[in-house]
Design a protein around this motif. Structure first.
Motif, PDB file in Angstrom:
ATOM      1  N   LEU A  95      11.000   8.094  26.050  1.00  0.00           N
ATOM      2  CA  LEU A  95      11.339   6.832  25.384  1.00  0.00           C
ATOM      3  C   LEU A  95      10.186   6.343  24.505  1.00  0.00           C
ATOM      4  CD1 LEU A  95      13.176   4.882  28.230  1.00  0.00           C
ATOM      5  CD2 LEU A  95      14.153   5.597  26.042  1.00  0.00           C
ATOM      6  N   ARG A  96       8.977   6.490  25.017  1.00  0.00           N
ATOM      7  CA  ARG A  96       7.800   6.051  24.256  1.00  0.00           C
ATOM      8  C   ARG A  96       7.699   6.848  22.947  1.00  0.00           C
ATOM      9  NH1 ARG A  96       4.306   6.112  28.133  1.00  0.00           N
ATOM     10  NH2 ARG A  96       3.589   8.231  27.812  1.00  0.00           N
ATOM     11  N   GLU A  97       7.877   8.174  23.021  1.00  0.00           N
ATOM     12  CA  GLU A  97       7.797   9.025  21.827  1.00  0.00           C
ATOM     13  C   GLU A  97       8.955   8.745  20.879  1.00  0.00           C
ATOM     14  OE1 GLU A  97       7.642  13.011  23.355  1.00  0.00           O
ATOM     15  OE2 GLU A  97       5.686  12.671  24.311  1.00  0.00           O
ATOM     16  N   GLU A  98      10.149   8.598  21.420  1.00  0.00           N
ATOM     17  CA  GLU A  98      11.352   8.384  20.621  1.00  0.00           C
ATOM     18  C   GLU A  98      11.305   7.073  19.838  1.00  0.00           C
ATOM     19  OE1 GLU A  98      16.052   7.616  21.566  1.00  0.00           O
ATOM     20  OE2 GLU A  98      14.972   9.056  22.809  1.00  0.00           O
ATOM     21  N   HIS A  99      10.710   6.040  20.445  1.00  0.00           N
ATOM     22  CA  HIS A  99      10.713   4.721  19.815  1.00  0.00           C
ATOM     23  C   HIS A  99       9.338   4.302  19.292  1.00  0.00           C
ATOM     24  CE1 HIS A  99      14.845   3.974  20.961  1.00  0.00           C
ATOM     25  NE2 HIS A  99      14.566   4.443  22.167  1.00  0.00           N
ATOM     26  N   GLY A 100       8.373   5.190  19.373  1.00  0.00           N
ATOM     27  CA  GLY A 100       7.052   4.891  18.841  1.00  0.00           C
ATOM     28  C   GLY A 100       6.330   3.788  19.596  1.00  0.00           C
ATOM     29  N   LEU A 101       6.544   3.731  20.895  1.00  0.00           N
ATOM     30  CA  LEU A 101       5.897   2.710  21.708  1.00  0.00           C
ATOM     31  C   LEU A 101       4.493   3.152  22.089  1.00  0.00           C
ATOM     32  CD1 LEU A 101       8.929   1.931  24.040  1.00  0.00           C
ATOM     33  CD2 LEU A 101       8.190   0.633  22.042  1.00  0.00           C
ATOM     34  N   THR A 102       3.590   2.178  22.240  1.00  0.00           N
ATOM     35  CA  THR A 102       2.207   2.523  22.578  1.00  0.00           C
ATOM     36  C   THR A 102       1.835   2.195  24.015  1.00  0.00           C
ATOM     37  OG1 THR A 102       1.465   0.380  21.777  1.00  0.00           O
ATOM     38  CG2 THR A 102       1.421   2.212  20.203  1.00  0.00           C
ATOM     39  N   SER A 103       2.648   1.422  24.709  1.00  0.00           N
ATOM     40  CA  SER A 103       2.285   1.032  26.076  1.00  0.00           C
ATOM     41  C   SER A 103       2.490   2.208  27.034  1.00  0.00           C
ATOM     42  CB  SER A 103       3.110  -0.169  26.534  1.00  0.00           C
ATOM     43  OG  SER A 103       4.473   0.189  26.594  1.00  0.00           O
ATOM     44  N   GLU A 104       1.679   2.215  28.067  1.00  0.00           N
ATOM     45  CA  GLU A 104       1.754   3.252  29.097  1.00  0.00           C
ATOM     46  C   GLU A 104       2.487   2.708  30.317  1.00  0.00           C
ATOM     47  OE1 GLU A 104       0.527   6.471  29.176  1.00  0.00           O
ATOM     48  OE2 GLU A 104       0.093   6.235  27.041  1.00  0.00           O
ATOM     49  N   ALA A 105       3.208   3.560  30.996  1.00  0.00           N
ATOM     50  CA  ALA A 105       3.842   3.173  32.259  1.00  0.00           C
ATOM     51  C   ALA A 105       2.815   3.351  33.365  1.00  0.00           C
ATOM     52  CB  ALA A 105       5.055   4.038  32.530  1.00  0.00           C
ATOM     53  N   ASP A 106       2.560   2.282  34.101  1.00  0.00           N
ATOM     54  CA  ASP A 106       1.589   2.407  35.179  1.00  0.00           C
ATOM     55  C   ASP A 106       2.314   2.676  36.497  1.00  0.00           C
ATOM     56  OD1 ASP A 106       1.220  -0.657  36.656  1.00  0.00           O
ATOM     57  OD2 ASP A 106       2.328  -0.477  34.774  1.00  0.00           O
ATOM     58  N   LEU A 107       1.607   3.264  37.419  1.00  0.00           N
ATOM     59  CA  LEU A 107       2.184   3.683  38.690  1.00  0.00           C
ATOM     60  C   LEU A 107       2.724   2.514  39.495  1.00  0.00           C
ATOM     61  CD1 LEU A 107       2.749   6.110  40.453  1.00  0.00           C
ATOM     62  CD2 LEU A 107       0.482   5.838  41.454  1.00  0.00           C
ATOM     63  N   SER A 108       2.039   1.385  39.499  1.00  0.00           N
ATOM     64  CA  SER A 108       2.505   0.231  40.284  1.00  0.00           C
ATOM     65  C   SER A 108       3.861  -0.262  39.777  1.00  0.00           C
ATOM     66  CB  SER A 108       1.479  -0.896  40.271  1.00  0.00           C
ATOM     67  OG  SER A 108       1.292  -1.383  38.962  1.00  0.00           O
ATOM     68  N   SER A 109       4.102  -0.197  38.468  1.00  0.00           N
ATOM     69  CA  SER A 109       5.401  -0.594  37.923  1.00  0.00           C
ATOM     70  C   SER A 109       6.485   0.381  38.364  1.00  0.00           C
ATOM     71  CB  SER A 109       5.359  -0.639  36.400  1.00  0.00           C
ATOM     72  OG  SER A 109       4.464  -1.622  35.962  1.00  0.00           O
ATOM     73  N   LEU A 110       6.167   1.656  38.356  1.00  0.00           N
ATOM     74  CA  LEU A 110       7.143   2.661  38.772  1.00  0.00           C
ATOM     75  C   LEU A 110       7.503   2.527  40.241  1.00  0.00           C
ATOM     76  CD1 LEU A 110       5.956   5.909  36.950  1.00  0.00           C
ATOM     77  CD2 LEU A 110       8.078   4.661  36.575  1.00  0.00           C
ATOM     78  N   LEU A 111       6.514   2.286  41.092  1.00  0.00           N
ATOM     79  CA  LEU A 111       6.763   2.233  42.522  1.00  0.00           C
ATOM     80  C   LEU A 111       7.559   1.001  42.941  1.00  0.00           C
ATOM     81  CD1 LEU A 111       3.409   3.625  43.942  1.00  0.00           C
ATOM     82  CD2 LEU A 111       5.593   4.795  43.652  1.00  0.00           C
ATOM     83  N   ARG A 112       7.674   0.006  42.070  1.00  0.00           N
ATOM     84  CA  ARG A 112       8.487  -1.168  42.364  1.00  0.00           C
ATOM     85  C   ARG A 112       9.972  -0.923  42.140  1.00  0.00           C
ATOM     86  NH1 ARG A 112       5.684  -5.048  38.739  1.00  0.00           N
ATOM     87  NH2 ARG A 112       3.682  -4.134  39.063  1.00  0.00           N
ATOM     88  N   LEU A 113      10.301   0.174  41.479  1.00  0.00           N
ATOM     89  CA  LEU A 113      11.709   0.468  41.212  1.00  0.00           C
ATOM     90  C   LEU A 113      12.422   0.867  42.501  1.00  0.00           C
ATOM     91  CD1 LEU A 113      11.283   2.507  37.913  1.00  0.00           C
ATOM     92  CD2 LEU A 113      12.123   0.168  38.145  1.00  0.00           C
ATOM     93  N   PRO A 114      13.643   0.390  42.684  1.00  0.00           N
ATOM     94  CA  PRO A 114      14.386   0.711  43.914  1.00  0.00           C
ATOM     95  C   PRO A 114      14.608   2.214  44.065  1.00  0.00           C
ATOM     96  CG  PRO A 114      15.560  -0.917  42.565  1.00  0.00           C
ATOM     97  CD  PRO A 114      14.397  -0.446  41.770  1.00  0.00           C
ATOM     98  N   GLY A 115      14.464   2.672  45.295  1.00  0.00           N
ATOM     99  CA  GLY A 115      14.747   4.064  45.604  1.00  0.00           C
ATOM    100  C   GLY A 115      13.581   5.028  45.451  1.00  0.00           C
TER     101      GLY A 115
END
Length: 147
Positions: A95-115
């Motif tokens: 998604l970052r490459e496709e939309h030219g985004l510069t922000s990084e996904a951090d691990l704490s944000s990922l681990l908050r996702l259900p499942g």
């Protein structure tokens, strides 16, 4: 002597195996109405706690909240769905490459996702001695409520 049915009591305890907070609030009510909020680790002793409360009170609305943290190794097990975490990282990068985004996904944000992370409790790892201590603390809280 007339005693009020509206009261509050709190007991806290900390040992090498667990930390416990017990809160009890009572209100006037025609019948005994017990509402318990227990952590999953203690649901199997709910009946005993209800019996304990009914030894002290014959009527009124009772709200008891028990908060527990077990410090002993083996009570909690953490399971991380690693394939799903890897897939989420791949999709985030795409998604970052496709939309030219510069922000990084951090691990704490990922681990908050259900499942992605599941915490399970091994109730068998809680010793009978610890359960006795917990019941004594609840009993102490109920004694302080009615005195």
């Amino acid at each position: 002597m007339i005693r009020s049915m509206t009261a509050f009591a709190k007991s806290s305890y900390e040992s090498k195996d667990f930390m416990l907070d017990v809160f009890v609030r009572t209100y006037n009510h025609r019948f005994l109405d017990i509402n318990l909020k227990l952590p999953l680790e203690l649901l199997h002793i709910e009946g005993e706690l209800r019996s304990m409360i009914s030894r002290y009170l014959s009527r009124g609305r009772v709200e008891m909240t028990v908060k527990a943290s077990f410090l002993k190794e083996g009570v909690y097990q953490v399971f991380v769905n690693k394939p799903l975490v890897s897939r989420m990282i791949q999709e985030t990068q795409a998604l970052r490459e496709e939309h030219g985004l510069t922000s990084e996904a951090d691990l704490s944000s990922l681990l908050r996702l259900p499942g992605l992370v599941e915490i399970q409790t091994d109730v068998q790892a809680i010793s009978p001695e610890t359960l006795c201590e917990i019941k004594e603390i609840v009993d102490t809280c109920m004694r302080s409520l009615v005195t």
